[in-house]
Design an enzyme around this catalytic site. Sequence first.
Site, PDB file in Angstrom:
ATOM      1  N   GLY A  11       0.813  -1.224   0.000  1.00  0.00           N
ATOM      2  CA  GLY A  11       0.000   0.000   0.000  1.00  0.00           C
ATOM      3  C   GLY A  11       0.842   1.266   0.000  1.00  0.00           C
ATOM      4  N   ARG A  15      -2.106   8.752   3.552  1.00  0.00           N
ATOM      5  CA  ARG A  15      -2.344   9.639   4.693  1.00  0.00           C
ATOM      6  C   ARG A  15      -1.084   9.984   5.493  1.00  0.00           C
ATOM      7  NH1 ARG A  15      -6.957   6.633   7.699  1.00  0.00           N
ATOM      8  NH2 ARG A  15      -6.360   4.931   6.298  1.00  0.00           N
ATOM      9  N   ASP A 102       2.138  -2.703   8.224  1.00  0.00           N
ATOM     10  CA  ASP A 102       1.958  -1.449   8.956  1.00  0.00           C
ATOM     11  C   ASP A 102       1.338  -1.656  10.342  1.00  0.00           C
ATOM     12  OD1 ASP A 102      -0.547  -2.168   8.093  1.00  0.00           O
ATOM     13  OD2 ASP A 102      -1.021  -0.268   7.106  1.00  0.00           O
ATOM     14  N   GLU A 152     -16.820  -4.834   5.295  1.00  0.00           N
ATOM     15  CA  GLU A 152     -15.999  -3.626   5.356  1.00  0.00           C
ATOM     16  C   GLU A 152     -16.869  -2.424   5.702  1.00  0.00           C
ATOM     17  OE1 GLU A 152     -12.523  -3.476   5.093  1.00  0.00           O
ATOM     18  OE2 GLU A 152     -12.962  -5.592   5.369  1.00  0.00           O
ATOM     19  N   ASN A 225      -1.598   4.553   9.937  1.00  0.00           N
ATOM     20  CA  ASN A 225      -2.104   5.139   8.691  1.00  0.00           C
ATOM     21  C   ASN A 225      -1.701   6.595   8.549  1.00  0.00           C
ATOM     22  OD1 ASN A 225      -3.653   2.860   7.588  1.00  0.00           O
ATOM     23  ND2 ASN A 225      -4.839   3.114   9.464  1.00  0.00           N
ATOM     24  N   LYS A 350      37.256  14.038  20.555  1.00  0.00           N
ATOM     25  CA  LYS A 350      37.044  13.270  19.332  1.00  0.00           C
ATOM     26  C   LYS A 350      38.239  12.369  19.076  1.00  0.00           C
ATOM     27  CE  LYS A 350      38.574  13.768  15.456  1.00  0.00           C
ATOM     28  NZ  LYS A 350      39.184  14.237  14.195  1.00  0.00           N
TER      29      LYS A 350
END
Length: 457
Positions: A11, A15, A102, A152, A225, A350
């Site tokens: 996908g 959004r 996701d 759905e 999302n 450093k």
Amino acid sequence: MNLTTIILAAGKGTRMRSELPKVLHSIGHKPLLRHVYDLSAKLENNTIHIVIGHCSEQVKKTLADLSVNWIEQTQQLGTGHAVQQVKNQLDDNSMVLILYGDVPLLQAETLQLLLSKTNENTLALLTVNLANPKGYGRIVRDNSGKVLRIVEEKDANATEKEITEVNTGILAVKGDALKKWLSQLNNDNAQGEYYLTDIIALAVADCFEIATRSPENEDEVLGVNDKVQLAHLERVYQLQQAKNLMQQGVTLRDPTRFDLRGTITELGQDIEIDVNVIFEGENRLGNNVKIGANCSIKNATIGDNVIILPNCVIENAVVGANSRIGPFARLRPETVLATDTHIGNFVEIKKSIIGQGSKINHLSYIGDSLIGKKVNIGAGTITCNYDGANKFQTIIEDGAFIGSDTQLVAPVTIGKNATIGAGSTITKDTPDNQLTLSRSKQMSLEGWQRPVKKEKL
Ligand code: UD1
Ligand code: CA
């Protein structure tokens, strides 16, 4: 039975409003898809397929180290269509588990629970009751509680929309049955998509039992999302990590103000961490380490009894036992501090090795240096390590004392137990045991007058 996992990740994630594909957005500095992969890699005998589509090259490149079979879904025609892309590679006798790229915080225990419900004639479906079920597919049951189908949101009527039990999308079923139902899917619905969810009604028609289970916590099955959901799951994830550390004995002054964007691979006892400390990369902490507020620590090894005072930045560095760092110190890559060192405020180090018991307490820059034991470096000391083209090394031998406001122009060596007078610019090696200073003579002018302001005409 062998396991096959299909992770849906094709996908676009419109959004998110981002150039970056959704599954590459991170939680705890780890891409969403890598979270899901790591979870599935915990399951034994598992062949993993990942369905990708949007920016697939970028996804594959970023996660090139995963041992998976990448499957391209060139057009995103729905979750059912996505699984159809893997159909030819599914073994009839394997158990197939569907996950979403996701949905990053799912726990292995939840998957085990789901998989334990599957068999020849049972499809296991992970569902959850949500106070606000909007946007999700709803689980439709008959009067006896038997699951009939999933509808759905966009296809649901008013009564169905009131159902609060929703589809998480995560399910497990045998390969042969799944393949059969996949070839029966159509896109005759409100979104014109091939819905994977339609296989539930097909399974019921084939006299399969639909066994549902729910995760311990609903956050486990929440998807990302948009950036609001990403931020929510980041906090959930960080709180989980904080709890995990506290269970191992770490004192966190405020678990809601702690971030681990990586790992702590070694953890001593009686560690105390104040608020707003951020860890990145791979870190090791010894016993009795105390870390003050607002520190950023990346790829560090911190020895026993080290005290890090507030506002320090430490990266790719080793801090020896019993040392004290900060406040406001910066340890940059390739810094190695031996035991009992003191690094104070506004000190930057450093690529340097600092020997046991040495002190650099105020306002200094130490770069490309090799500093011995029990060296004392005064306030405002600078190693001039760079001539604009190349870097050079400064060596300071054991027991040396560097007076304040000294510049050491590298390459240069300060001898053992040498003393450098304050305000010196040292350009040549200095002998052991002696005082060396380079300083213009002090003078005072008798009769000198301060200038006065001119009168305005
Ligand atoms: C889906 C479910 C819904 C469920 C919800 C849970 C369907 C038809 N609906 O809805 O019942 O409540 O997830 O979050 O399955 N994907 C592809 N290729 C595609 C389409 C999607 O790989 O062609 C992937 C997406 O990248 C995503 C996952 O499948 O990882 C889910 O897709 P998404 O469009 O978010 O499904 P929802 O509409 O949320
Ligand atoms: Ca979704």
